[in-house]
Design an enzyme around this catalytic site. Structure first.
Site, PDB file in Angstrom:
ATOM      1  N   ASP A   1       0.862  -1.168   0.000  1.00  0.00           N
ATOM      2  CA  ASP A   1       0.000   0.000   0.000  1.00  0.00           C
ATOM      3  C   ASP A   1       0.910   1.233   0.000  1.00  0.00           C
ATOM      4  O   ASP A   1       2.142   1.143  -0.001  1.00  0.00           O
ATOM      5  CB  ASP A   1      -0.980  -0.028   1.186  1.00  0.00           C
ATOM      6  CG  ASP A   1      -2.206   0.835   0.922  1.00  0.00           C
ATOM      7  OD1 ASP A   1      -2.148   1.705   0.039  1.00  0.00           O
ATOM      8  OD2 ASP A   1      -3.227   0.656   1.608  1.00  0.00           O
TER       9      ASP A   1
HETATM   10  C1  BGC Z   1      -5.176   3.005   0.308  1.00  0.00           C
HETATM   11  C2  BGC Z   1      -5.483   1.910  -0.701  1.00  0.00           C
HETATM   12  C3  BGC Z   1      -5.444   2.477  -2.101  1.00  0.00           C
HETATM   13  C4  BGC Z   1      -4.094   3.118  -2.336  1.00  0.00           C
HETATM   14  C5  BGC Z   1      -3.915   3.677  -3.736  1.00  0.00           C
HETATM   15  C6  BGC Z   1      -3.941   3.805  -0.060  1.00  0.00           C
HETATM   16  O1  BGC Z   1      -3.791   4.932   0.735  1.00  0.00           O
HETATM   17  O2  BGC Z   1      -5.013   2.432   1.582  1.00  0.00           O
HETATM   18  O3  BGC Z   1      -6.717   1.330  -0.404  1.00  0.00           O
HETATM   19  O4  BGC Z   1      -5.719   1.496  -3.034  1.00  0.00           O
HETATM   20  O5  BGC Z   1      -3.947   4.186  -1.404  1.00  0.00           O
HETATM   21  O6  BGC Z   1      -4.637   4.827  -3.920  1.00  0.00           O
END
Ligand code: BGC
Length: 731
Positions: free
Chosen positions: A285
């Site tokens: 993430d």
């Molecule tokens: C979130 C994810 C998301 C990713 C990309 C992160 O901050 O936890 O769920 O897919 O960002 O945007």
């Protein structure tokens, strides 16, 4: 992997330098290659040629994600974005490998102007309708691929066990079985059986594993999860979606039992690969390798953080703006701390996905395909049908709803005018801040009510903002001349830690407005748009009807209104337990000891509304539960039937929910667990016999040795007001 893909991957891998391989394992956010600074790109957004060369040619980056900060794009703009990137990557680099573009299309292609927005996942869960979930997956895939994007970060398979957590609306709620079923349906809708098709994308399961139960309720804070509980409650929704074919997975940013998941080899390799059989790509993430050093403090340096994460099993790092990841990883391989075979393992998975998606042949949209169904009424109707089935009628005293359209109505509460409260986060931009601007042609609740009953029959008074009262006297005066009050309360859009709260109660100002409205003595319908169950116990008794809309999306207002005025019969059922008190946050599958009424004490388990609850304008009568056998062995199926009759005068949809409770077990058994469900539609007077067959092995639990076991003993099956006993004997 097919033989042909395998060969292609091998041939390409042979040719790659270490730098090129590490580049494939790197993912940056789009802003990094635009003019301006990341998170503050210059408008109108344009590529910065130097940055593009640095990212794609010097660092060999293999993946890009996201929308430019605060700017939803049109399809044409997406085409410009992806084709510019692919042209550079495929024409100007040594090996011509296409970039894998990924996006958070989590309730439709919601970063694209004109796309079809579905309800957020929690609303979809409330439909308990697998066809609807599949349809959402299909339309999301179609409209995302129409933007030349082949990879979506959906579905969220996290089980939520802390009602304060800001990400509940992105999940299917608190139950592992419901989440497993709905998530698998979305995966099959997104991917179909061939992700290279013009209308399919690769899905990404989030966020492996154990993200939805932060002890503090705050996002990305520590969870303490005993392994047997982790395996029994948090793994199955992922396992089901992996079995449904999910190609990629994203890792939980948090920590479990003191170990950040991004550094946990037992979870990312032993469990995910060896036990669950996942063969796809595991992406971090946002910035999470860096956080192993700066936030979690398990790595004394950034380089050590990279080593830990790669060793644990990460394939791709969402860096998202700091390319030092590449340098660190190259150094680690050169000095022998990480083997090149380990790098090859990840690069193989990444290249395989690129081949499977057909990106080498169709790096942008497929030739001749113009996606004429994008944003059409056909898709819109599907989204509206999903909303219609998600809205949950929690209370309807004296059958006050539906209302007749000749009533004089006061609409009050800030949510009535809020597009952000319909769309929630992940809409046009990350926090959903630009919904008012981009969805200005859509209908908010106030407008939808006016459309339904005519402007002359509606008066409006704002009454309050999210946490501030606004001219209560105006609302009180206007209530005098009306027959009914529609009170619209809830939450604004937020995403992740921006949604952290210290108090689960609905903010005081909103409660105050509700209280003065109750004092008027006029009948009230409360419409709640909110991402999680904000506590309303201080006002719920004084309000006749309560409708929960979750975050239904920008098409939601008309469906809610059609429910209020009876054009649609509601059929949504709660996918979580709606708590009554902020210190009584139990889930429906609580333990027996959590519900024992000791004389003179308060009822321990007494939520505002139970998991699975949801009323209809008709009534259903359940009867005649019949078990084929009442003594069964481990390898058999529990087979039973019961009848459901629509005894009201309207056609209606009902969700038959099958719960089973183990009477005694070596680990304290929960009172019941959801084991099956089916949504059906019945005409007035119509009766259906439903038959179910549940493998006994589904009743196993994980013991303290972390093994699935099925113990002999007596059980009960519960369906609405019916129950029947059976026994498992190892004969
Ligand atoms: C979130 C994810 C998301 C990713 C990309 C992160 O901050 O936890 O769920 O897919 O960002 O945007």
């Amino acid at each position: 992997m097919s033989k042909k893909t395998n060969e292609r991957v091998n041939i390409l891998l042979e040719k790659m330098t270490l730098e090129e391989k590490v580049g494939q394992m790197t993912q940056v956010t789009l802003d990094v290659v635009l003019n301006g600074r990341p998170y503050n790109p210059k408008k109108p957004f344009l590529f910065n040629p130097k940055k593009l060369v640095n990212v794609l040619l010097k660092k060999h980056v293999g993946s890009i994600l996201n929308v430019p900060t605060s700017e939803a794009l049109t399809r044409e703009q997406w085409y410009y974005v992806v084709s510019t990137i692919q042209e550079k990557a495929m024409k100007d680099t040594r090996l011509g490998i296409p970039v894998l573009y990924g996006i958070d299309s989590i309730h439709g292609a919601s970063y694209t102007q004109g796309a079809t927005f579905f309800p957020h996942q929690i609303g979809l869960a409330a439909t308990w309708n697998l066809e609807t979930a599949r349809a959402q997956g299909e339309i999301t895939a179609y409209e995302t691929r129409a933007c030349s994007i082949p990879w979506v970060f959906s579905p969220v398979q996290d089980i939520t066990r802390n009602p304060a957590w800001a990400r509940i609306y992105e999940t299917f709620g608190e139950d592992p079985y419901l989440s497993a079923e709905m998530g698998s349906a979305i995966v099959s809708g997104l991917e179909g059986d061939n992700i290279s098709r013009f209308d399919k994308v690769a899905s990404c399961l989030k966020h492996f594993l154990g993200y939805g139960i932060p002890l503090s309720g705050k996002d990305r804070t520590p969870a303490w999860i005993p392994e047997h509980y982790l395996r029994e409650y948090f793994v199955p929704s992922f396992q089901a979606a992996i079995d449904a074919g999910a190609k990629t997975i994203m890792i939980n940013s948090g920590e479990i039992n003191g170990v950040p998941v991004h550094a946990n080899k037992e979870i990312l390799t032993t469990l995910l690969r060896d036990e669950l059989g996942f063969e796809g790509l595991a992406v971090t993430d946002w910035e999470d390798i860096k956080y192993l050093h700066s936030r979690h403090r398990v790595a004394a340096t950034q380089k050590e953080a990279v080593r830990l994460a790669i060793e644990a099993g990460v394939d791709m790092s969402m860096v998202p703006d700091d390319l030092r990841f590449c340098d660190h990883l190259i150094e680690l391989v050169n000095e022998g701390s990480i083997s090149e075979e380990r790098i090859d393992l990840s690069v193989r998975r990444i290249l395989k996905l690129k081949y499977e998606l057909g990106l080498f042949e169709n790096p942008v949209i497929a030739e001749g395909e113009n996606y004429e169904k994008f944003g059409t009424p056909e898709f819109l109707e599907k989204a509206q049908a999903a909303v219609a089935e998600s809205i949950t009628l929690l209370k309807n005293e004296g059958k006050a709803l539906p209302l007749s359209t000749d009533k004089k109505i006061l609409v009050t509460g800030w949510v009535a005018e809020s597009m952000r409260s319909l769309n929630g986060g992940w809409s046009f931009d990350w926090q959903g801040l630009t919904s008012e601007e981009f969805a200005k042609d859509k209908t908010n609740l106030l407008q939808a009510i006016e459309n339904e009953v005519g402007k002359n029959n509606v008066v409006f008074s704002e009454g309050c903002k999210y946490d501030e009262v606004v001219n209560l006297e105006d609302a009180i005066q206007k209530a005098k001349d009306v027959d009914h009050i529609i009170l619209c309360l809830g939450e604004n859009s937020y995403t992740e830690f921006f949604g952290d709260i210290n108090d689960l109660d609905l903010p005081k100002a909103q409660i105050e407005l509700a209280q003065v409205m109750i004092k008027t003595g006029k009948p009230i319908t409360l419409v709640l748009l909110e991402g999680r169950p904000r506590i309303i116990s201080s006002i719920a008794d004084g309000i006749g009807s309560i409708l929960l809309g979750y975050y239904p999306g920008q098409e939601g207002a008309s469906s809610i209104t059609e429910i209020i005025f009876g054009k649609i019969n509601p059929s949504g059922k709660l996918p979580y337990t709606y708590p009554r008190h902020s210190n009584a946050l139990m889930s429906y599958d609580h333990k027996h000891a959590e519900a024992i009424e000791i004389q003179g004490s308060e009822v321990p388990f007494n939520p505002q509304f139970e998991f699975g609850h949801g009323l209809s304008y008709t009534e259903f009568d359940y009867g005649n539960i019949l078990l084929k056998k009442t003594i069964l062995t481990k390898s058999e199926d529990l087979r039973f039937s019961f009848s459901i009759k629509n005894i009201g005068d309207r056609v209606g949809k009902e969700v038959a929910q099958i719960y089973i409770g183990d009477d005694y077990a070596s680990i304290t058994p929960p009172v019941k667990r959801l084991r099956a469900f089916q949504k059906i539609e019945l005409q007035p007077g119509e009766e259906q016999i439903l038959e179910f067959s549940i493998p006994m092995k589904q009743l196993a639990f994980v013991n303290t040795q972390n093994k699935w076991v099925l113990e002999e003993g007596t059980f009960k099956v519960f369906v609405e007001n019916l129950s029947a006993a059976f026994e498992l004997k190892n004969i």
